[in-house]
Scaffold this active site. Structure first.
Site: not given
Length: 350
Positions: A108, A141, A194, A259, A282, A284
């Site tokens: 993503k 998810s 998002k 995030n 990570v 993203e």
């Protein structure tokens, strides 16, 4: 089917469990020999999914060639910044093995510098005769919940319709429901952008702000996602679905979201480097914020939240400067920007 999952992180591991529950023969690939050994001998992956037992039917390998040889379906569960190099290696192996596979990615984000969606990266890298189709699987998810078989719903899209239907079949269980969506652009853009909003909402939480500003950023963030996505050719209705609103809600409100947690850490005083290092995975949204900011500039799309977050992450603007930039913007109508894009899209389609 014989399915190889490339990546032994939390989501790759939880998806391996879903695929195994659906009676597929699953092989995971990972570079860390200790993780591979743990999966094969202890049937756990304690670094990413604590207290979760894996089926003995899930095997792991540190040989990418072995994973490629096993696969009828390749599930690419690696970060966006590694996708091009991993896909390039797989393409070489598929040519050596003289075989064709179905590819599905679960990443993503957007690739830095090129601003490509992940499917576009894969289209560039894979030879046409080595892949029957390229698909994406995306939606709300969290790996931690998938791994304990919490009810989860996601969407899949593909370049050709048949690929998405195969992915739906191989993943769908009584707790993991998969919908087919024919909007590849919208599914990937929603899943990528998002993460930007989740970073911003996490920062709000870290600064001690309440529900009102969080709701505002989530709602207006969805508006920004739809504006850019529609400009790039997506169906605006996609952003009201699982890979738009659904994924945004779960990523911008949960402690499972890396995030969101990264945003909290930044608000707590950590530098970007310190926060990402502490996460151990990570984040993203960081690279995606940079790529999206630049992409919005290219396409002349107004994305104030993205712009302010870009300044916060990379140019060192303060909390007060960030809120001033958002709250003191010129007066406007709530839906005017998206309305203009939709009217333009309708006009161009005639």
């Amino acid at each position: 089917m014989n399915i190889s999952v490339i990546g032994t992180g939390s989501f790759g591991t939880s998806l391996s469990m879903v695929l195994n529950d659906n009676n597929n023969r699953v092989m995971m690939y990972g570079r860390n020999q200790d993780t591979v050994l743990e999966i094969n001998e202890s049937h756990t992956n304690s670094r990413y999914l604590k207290d979760i037992e894996l089926s003995a039917g899930i095997t792991a390998t540190a040989s990418l060639e072995e994973a490629a040889a096993h696969a009828e379906v390749l599930v690419l569960a690696v970060p966006v910044n590694a996708m091009r190099s991993v896909a390039s290696e797989l393409n070489k192996l598929l040519k050596k093995l003289d075989k064709q596979v179905l590819v599905v990615h679960v990443a993503k984000g957007l690739e830095l510098n090129t601003y490509n969606r992940v499917s576009e990266v894969l289209e560039e890298v894979f030879d046409e005769d080595r892949v029957s189709d390229i698909c994406v699987l995306s939606g709300p998810s969290h790996a931690e919940e998938v791994a304990i078989r919490q009810p989860t719903t996601v969407s899949t899209a593909s370049i050709r319709e048949e690929g998405a239907e195969v992915i739906q079949d191989v993943f769908m269980t009584d707790y993991f429901r998969v919908y087919v969506n024919n909007d590849m652009v919208g599914v990937e853009i929603g899943g990528a952008l998002k993460n930007i909003v989740a970073l911003a909402v996490g920062a709000l939480a870290g600064y001690g702000f309440g529900d009102n500003p969080k709701a505002a950023v989530i709602t207006r963030g969805l508006h920004e996602i739809a504006r850019l996505g529609t400009k790039l050719g997506a169906n605006p209705l996609t952003f009201l679905g699982l890979t738009g609103m659904g994924d945004l809600i779960v990523t911008a409100t949960s402690q499972h979201s890396r995030n969101y947690r990264c945003g909290q850490m930044l608000a707590g005083g950590l530098s970007l480097e310190e926060a990402t290092e502490k996460m151990g995975m990570v984040v993203e949204g960081v690279n995606t914020t940079r790529a999206t900011y630049e992409l919005a500039e290219i396409h002349d799309v107004d994305m104030p939240i993205t712009k302010v977050l870009y300044g916060y992450l990379f140019n060192g603007i303060s909390e007060d400067e960030a809120f001033s930039a958002l709250m003191k913007r010129e007066k406007t109508s709530e839906s005017e920007g998206l309305k203009q894009l939709l009217e333009s899209q309708i006009k161009n389609s005639k």
